[in-house]
Enzyme design. Structure first.
Site, short mmCIF file in Angstrom:
data_model
loop_
_atom_site.label_atom_id
_atom_site.label_comp_id
_atom_site.label_asym_id
_atom_site.label_seq_id
_atom_site.Cartn_x
_atom_site.Cartn_y
_atom_site.Cartn_z
N ARG A 7 1.17 -1.31 -0.24
CA ARG A 7 0.17 0.32 -0.06
C ARG A 7 1.28 1.15 0.07
NH1 ARG A 7 -1.94 1.84 6.04
NH2 ARG A 7 -0.26 0.60 7.16
N GLU A 55 -19.15 5.12 -0.61
CA GLU A 55 -17.83 4.59 -1.47
C GLU A 55 -18.62 4.23 -2.96
OE1 GLU A 55 -16.01 3.02 2.87
OE2 GLU A 55 -18.01 3.24 1.43
N PHE A 80 -14.62 -2.78 1.02
CA PHE A 80 -15.36 -2.35 0.79
C PHE A 80 -16.14 -2.19 -1.28
CE2 PHE A 80 -13.77 0.13 4.89
CZ PHE A 80 -14.89 -0.33 5.43
N HIS A 105 -5.41 -3.41 1.76
CA HIS A 105 -6.01 -3.28 3.15
C HIS A 105 -6.37 -5.33 2.80
CE1 HIS A 105 -4.53 -0.47 4.73
NE2 HIS A 105 -4.37 -0.34 6.16
N ASP A 113 -8.60 -5.99 12.18
CA ASP A 113 -9.96 -5.42 12.25
C ASP A 113 -10.29 -6.78 11.80
OD1 ASP A 113 -8.53 -3.26 12.83
OD2 ASP A 113 -9.17 -2.20 10.89
N ARG A 163 -1.54 -4.23 3.41
CA ARG A 163 -1.25 -3.40 4.56
C ARG A 163 0.52 -3.97 5.53
NH1 ARG A 163 -4.29 -3.27 10.71
NH2 ARG A 163 -2.96 -1.70 11.80
#
Length: 304
Positions: A7, A55, A80, A105, A113, A163
């Site tokens: 990233r 989004e 997402f 991610h 998460d 990530r």
């Protein structure tokens, strides 16, 4: 060996691209500090649009911008992609608009998460869309090249980034739709993508200690897919294994299986996430939990 999150490389690449081409614009969904587009925001504030936690709106805005001759890069978390899938499908891919998606991610190595944020289905979602190119870079250098290539492609492109910091390897040849042979071998072939390259290299070393000469092939492009090289190494080795930080449904494993359909292989095994969600934990612990460490990959291959 130097380690850098893919990233981070994505963020650096779009800043460089922005300096070379003033048509490049960046849209982000309130995650610039995480997707690493904040560097572009600082360098070119007039070409950066924070769309907030919206989004679907972001994708539609980018679609509109592309019709005005701009080259928009959209960024958010890979999970997402589902929130904006209708817009990606009908608003971008259907009319084949020139929008790029740098989604971050991805996979279980997102870590704490948890399963709600760990995208293990994004490759499958993007591969099935007509007109979409799908990149899964394995390190920072490959990510730079994916971003450069994406800007030159006239149409939708998906770039999957991670990530977790991973090793930065020496630069390898890069051609859209062409896989790279990382190591030649004759007994088995391992096809991998993304950050699994690091763990597959470890697996190859372990297999060598047990007298198994494994070939390793890295697919940085999952669509268009390098069927020719895949079939060549499957025919050469007879025993085929795929390794991915993604569901074994719809990802690299299925792309390889489709390419090899009808070959009558001696052995074929997909190694990845077995039709289940992720969970919260340290990335290293999660890789072990889902059987994706180098040692575990080698053991699965030997057991097979």
């Amino acid at each position: 060996m130097e380690k850098k999150a893919i990233r981070v490389a994505y963020g650096e690449a779009i800043v460089k691209l922005g300096a070379e081409n003033d048509k490049v614009v960046v849209f982000d969904a309130d995650l610039a500090a995480a997707t690493m587009t904040n560097g572009f925001k600082k360098a070119y504030p007039d070409r950066f649009i924070d769309c907030g936690i919206a989004e679907a709106n972001m994708v539609d805005m980018a679609a509109g911008a592309s019709t005005m001759g701009l080259i928009p890069f959209c960024s958010t978390f890979a999970v997402f992609a589902g929130r904006s899938y209708d817009q990606i499908r009908n608003g971008v891919c259907y009319p084949k608009l020139n929008v790029k998606f740098g989604f971050s991610h991805a996979g279980i190595t997102l870590g704490e998460d948890g399963g709600s944020h760990q995208a293990i289905e994004d490759i499958a979602l993007m591969r099935v869309l007509p007109n979409m190119t799908v990149f899964v870079p394995s390190d920072a250098n490959e990510c730079y090249k994916c971003v450069e290539a994406a800007a030159k492609i006239n149409g939708p492109v998906y770039i999957r980034t991670a990530r977790l910091p991973s090793p930065v390897y020496e630069e390898r040849p890069f051609e859209v739709g062409k896989a790279n042979v990382i190591k030649d071998g004759k007994d088995v072939v391992i096809f991998c993508c993304g950050i699994m390259l690091e763990h597959c290299l470890e697996a190859v070393e372990i297999l060598a200690q047990h007298g198994i000469d494994a070939a390793l092939v890295n697919h940085h492009t999952l669509k268009p897919f390098d069927e020719a090289l895949t079939r060549e190494y499957a025919a050469k080795c007879g025993k085929v294994f795929t390794v991915e930080e993604h569901s074994i449904i719809g990802g690299l494993g299925d792309a390889v299986a489709s390419a090899l359909c009808g070959m009558g292989l001696e052995k074929f095994l997909k190694i990845g996430i077995n039709d289940e969600f992720g969970q919260s934990g340290k990335p290293a612990h999660l890789l072990e939990e889902y059987g994706l460490t180098g040692k575990q990959i080698a053991e699965k291959i030997m057991n097979a």
